[in-house]
Design a protein around this motif. Structure first.
Motif, mmCIF file in Angstrom:
data_model
loop_
_atom_site.group_PDB
_atom_site.id
_atom_site.type_symbol
_atom_site.label_atom_id
_atom_site.label_comp_id
_atom_site.label_asym_id
_atom_site.label_seq_id
_atom_site.Cartn_x
_atom_site.Cartn_y
_atom_site.Cartn_z
ATOM 1 N N ILE A 1 6.676 2.880 13.752
ATOM 2 C CA ILE A 1 5.256 2.529 13.401
ATOM 3 C C ILE A 1 4.643 3.635 13.171
ATOM 4 C CG2 ILE A 1 2.746 1.424 14.899
ATOM 5 C CD1 ILE A 1 5.495 -0.112 14.018
ATOM 6 N N ASP A 2 4.161 3.340 11.377
ATOM 7 C CA ASP A 2 3.440 4.853 11.514
ATOM 8 C C ASP A 2 2.100 4.370 10.957
ATOM 9 O OD1 ASP A 2 2.442 6.978 9.560
ATOM 10 O OD2 ASP A 2 3.539 6.974 8.022
ATOM 11 N N ILE A 3 1.400 4.992 11.782
ATOM 12 C CA ILE A 3 -0.091 4.874 12.001
ATOM 13 C C ILE A 3 -0.588 5.116 11.077
ATOM 14 C CG2 ILE A 3 -2.654 4.967 13.144
ATOM 15 C CD1 ILE A 3 -0.449 5.139 15.865
ATOM 16 N N PRO A 4 -0.408 6.489 10.563
ATOM 17 C CA PRO A 4 -1.214 6.831 8.913
ATOM 18 C C PRO A 4 -0.997 6.256 7.710
ATOM 19 C CG PRO A 4 -0.746 8.529 10.431
ATOM 20 C CD PRO A 4 0.194 7.587 10.947
ATOM 21 N N ALA A 5 -0.032 5.085 7.593
ATOM 22 C CA ALA A 5 0.079 4.086 6.869
ATOM 23 C C ALA A 5 -0.042 3.990 6.693
ATOM 24 C CB ALA A 5 1.716 3.862 6.894
ATOM 25 N N LEU A 6 -0.519 2.822 8.334
ATOM 26 C CA LEU A 6 -1.112 1.020 8.551
ATOM 27 C C LEU A 6 -2.063 1.635 7.862
ATOM 28 C CD1 LEU A 6 0.263 0.642 11.596
ATOM 29 C CD2 LEU A 6 0.769 -0.381 9.646
ATOM 30 N N THR A 7 -3.280 2.844 8.747
ATOM 31 C CA THR A 7 -4.829 2.717 7.769
ATOM 32 C C THR A 7 -4.404 3.148 6.365
ATOM 33 O OG1 THR A 7 -4.094 5.475 8.040
ATOM 34 C CG2 THR A 7 -5.440 3.584 9.959
ATOM 35 N N ASP A 8 -3.581 3.913 5.345
ATOM 36 C CA ASP A 8 -3.308 3.791 4.259
ATOM 37 C C ASP A 8 -3.617 2.795 3.136
ATOM 38 O OD1 ASP A 8 -4.446 6.593 4.421
ATOM 39 O OD2 ASP A 8 -1.992 6.878 3.540
ATOM 40 N N ALA A 9 -2.976 1.330 4.142
ATOM 41 C CA ALA A 9 -2.256 -0.016 3.439
ATOM 42 C C ALA A 9 -3.932 -0.797 3.552
ATOM 43 C CB ALA A 9 -1.395 -0.496 3.717
ATOM 44 N N HIS A 10 -4.254 -0.604 4.922
ATOM 45 C CA HIS A 10 -5.850 -1.202 5.147
ATOM 46 C C HIS A 10 -6.828 -0.341 3.892
ATOM 47 C CE1 HIS A 10 -9.795 -1.978 6.523
ATOM 48 N NE2 HIS A 10 -8.650 -3.470 7.215
ATOM 49 N N ALA A 11 -6.532 0.809 3.638
ATOM 50 C CA ALA A 11 -7.399 0.873 2.897
ATOM 51 C C ALA A 11 -7.444 1.085 1.460
ATOM 52 C CB ALA A 11 -7.955 2.583 3.171
ATOM 53 N N ARG A 12 -6.322 0.677 0.988
ATOM 54 C CA ARG A 12 -5.999 0.683 -0.008
ATOM 55 C C ARG A 12 -7.028 -0.676 -1.008
ATOM 56 N NH1 ARG A 12 0.340 -0.582 -0.257
ATOM 57 N NH2 ARG A 12 -0.123 0.278 1.366
ATOM 58 N N ALA A 13 -7.389 -0.300 -2.594
ATOM 59 C CA ALA A 13 -8.120 -0.904 -3.054
ATOM 60 C C ALA A 13 -7.110 -2.502 -3.295
ATOM 61 C CB ALA A 13 -8.716 -0.937 -4.432
ATOM 62 N N ARG A 14 -7.429 -3.477 -3.314
ATOM 63 C CA ARG A 14 -6.704 -4.637 -3.881
ATOM 64 C C ARG A 14 -6.517 -4.350 -5.657
ATOM 65 N NH1 ARG A 14 -8.228 -10.977 -2.191
ATOM 66 N NH2 ARG A 14 -9.835 -9.440 -3.699
ATOM 67 N N PRO A 15 -5.285 -4.428 -6.127
ATOM 68 C CA PRO A 15 -5.697 -4.397 -7.770
ATOM 69 C C PRO A 15 -6.380 -5.980 -8.240
ATOM 70 C CG PRO A 15 -3.266 -4.907 -6.538
ATOM 71 C CD PRO A 15 -4.528 -5.358 -5.685
ATOM 72 N N ARG A 16 -6.414 -5.184 -9.449
ATOM 73 C CA ARG A 16 -7.403 -6.467 -9.641
ATOM 74 C C ARG A 16 -6.312 -6.984 -10.843
ATOM 75 N NH1 ARG A 16 -13.260 -5.204 -11.394
ATOM 76 N NH2 ARG A 16 -14.145 -5.701 -9.829
ATOM 77 N N THR A 17 -6.857 -8.056 -10.927
ATOM 78 C CA THR A 17 -6.069 -9.486 -12.052
ATOM 79 C C THR A 17 -6.798 -10.215 -12.220
ATOM 80 O OG1 THR A 17 -5.633 -11.090 -8.900
ATOM 81 C CG2 THR A 17 -4.043 -9.382 -10.049
ATOM 82 N N GLU A 18 -7.273 -9.926 -13.065
ATOM 83 C CA GLU A 18 -8.046 -11.049 -14.243
ATOM 84 C C GLU A 18 -7.442 -11.239 -15.265
ATOM 85 O OE1 GLU A 18 -12.489 -9.368 -14.737
ATOM 86 O OE2 GLU A 18 -11.306 -7.840 -13.253
ATOM 87 N N SER A 19 -7.237 -12.502 -15.469
ATOM 88 C CA SER A 19 -6.517 -12.804 -16.718
ATOM 89 C C SER A 19 -7.397 -12.855 -17.637
ATOM 90 C CB SER A 19 -6.053 -14.153 -16.321
ATOM 91 O OG SER A 19 -6.987 -14.557 -15.919
ATOM 92 N N VAL A 20 -7.666 -12.004 -19.180
ATOM 93 C CA VAL A 20 -8.514 -12.689 -20.198
ATOM 94 C C VAL A 20 -7.572 -14.463 -20.787
ATOM 95 C CG1 VAL A 20 -8.701 -12.757 -21.752
ATOM 96 C CG2 VAL A 20 -8.571 -10.541 -20.283
ATOM 97 N N ASN A 21 -8.770 -15.285 -20.689
ATOM 98 C CA ASN A 21 -8.503 -16.725 -21.320
ATOM 99 C C ASN A 21 -8.937 -16.479 -22.390
ATOM 100 O OD1 ASN A 21 -8.402 -19.483 -21.706
ATOM 101 N ND2 ASN A 21 -9.583 -20.280 -20.011
ATOM 102 N N HIS A 22 -8.144 -16.906 -23.702
ATOM 103 C CA HIS A 22 -8.483 -16.148 -25.032
ATOM 104 C C HIS A 22 -8.958 -18.286 -25.779
ATOM 105 C CE1 HIS A 22 -8.293 -12.327 -25.651
ATOM 106 N NE2 HIS A 22 -6.979 -12.754 -24.823
ATOM 107 N N GLU A 23 -8.221 -19.463 -24.881
ATOM 108 C CA GLU A 23 -8.534 -20.638 -25.373
ATOM 109 C C GLU A 23 -10.022 -21.264 -24.991
ATOM 110 O OE1 GLU A 23 -3.913 -21.314 -25.104
ATOM 111 O OE2 GLU A 23 -5.326 -22.069 -24.325
ATOM 112 N N GLY A 24 -11.566 -20.118 -24.722
ATOM 113 C CA GLY A 24 -12.524 -21.372 -24.537
ATOM 114 C C GLY A 24 -12.800 -20.774 -22.621
#
Length: 143
Positions: free
Chosen positions: A87-110
């Motif tokens: 168990i690595d407590i700093p790694a757990l807190t880092d995982a919690h703080a990490r921003a979720r990557p944005r997965t915005e998709s662009v819809n070119h069909e309307g």
């Protein structure tokens, strides 16, 4: 914690495992090293002691990280936890703080179609991470 020895016909099983919550990284490491002496380390804070009893060693902060109100953060913490043998407590807190990557998709069909109606998708275990936190822990004590 009283335990009854039922004899060799009833060997220990990982289906039941006591757990201990520790306040700090050194406490977690010391307890893990002590219990794994003659045993074996396992994933996600689990270990098997020299008697074949499976234990869960968990940092107190894990409960706070899982109950933060952000299901995606709790999911990242659980993913990090399950990949660890130590168990690595700093790694757990880092995982919690990490921003979720944005997965915005662009819809070119309307415009996007309206959301479907009907039965809702069941909540995942990650969204219910607080339900996975055990109650009534043993505590590490400083001597």
């Amino acid at each position: 914690m009283p335990v009854h020895n039922g004899g060799p016909q009833f060997p220990p099983t990982p289906a039941i495992s006591p757990y201990v919550e520790c306040d700090t990284q050194p406490e977690t490491d010391t307890l893990r090293a002590t219990l794994t002496h003659g045993g074996a380390a396992g994933p996600g804070g689990s270990l098997v002691d020299r008697f074949g009893v499976t234990w869960q060693i968990l940092p107190v902060i894990l409960r706070e990280l899982l109950r933060s109100g952000d299901p995606s953060a709790a999911g990242r913490v659980l993913t990090a936890l399950h990949a660890m043998t130590r168990i690595d407590i700093p790694a757990l807190t880092d995982a919690h703080a990490r921003a979720r990557p944005r997965t915005e998709s662009v819809n070119h069909e309307g415009p996007s179609p309206p959301p479907r109606s009907g039965p809702q998708t069941p909540r995942s275990h990650r969204q219910r991470a607080d339900a996975c936190v055990p109650r009534g822990p043993l505590r590490c004590s400083r001597r």
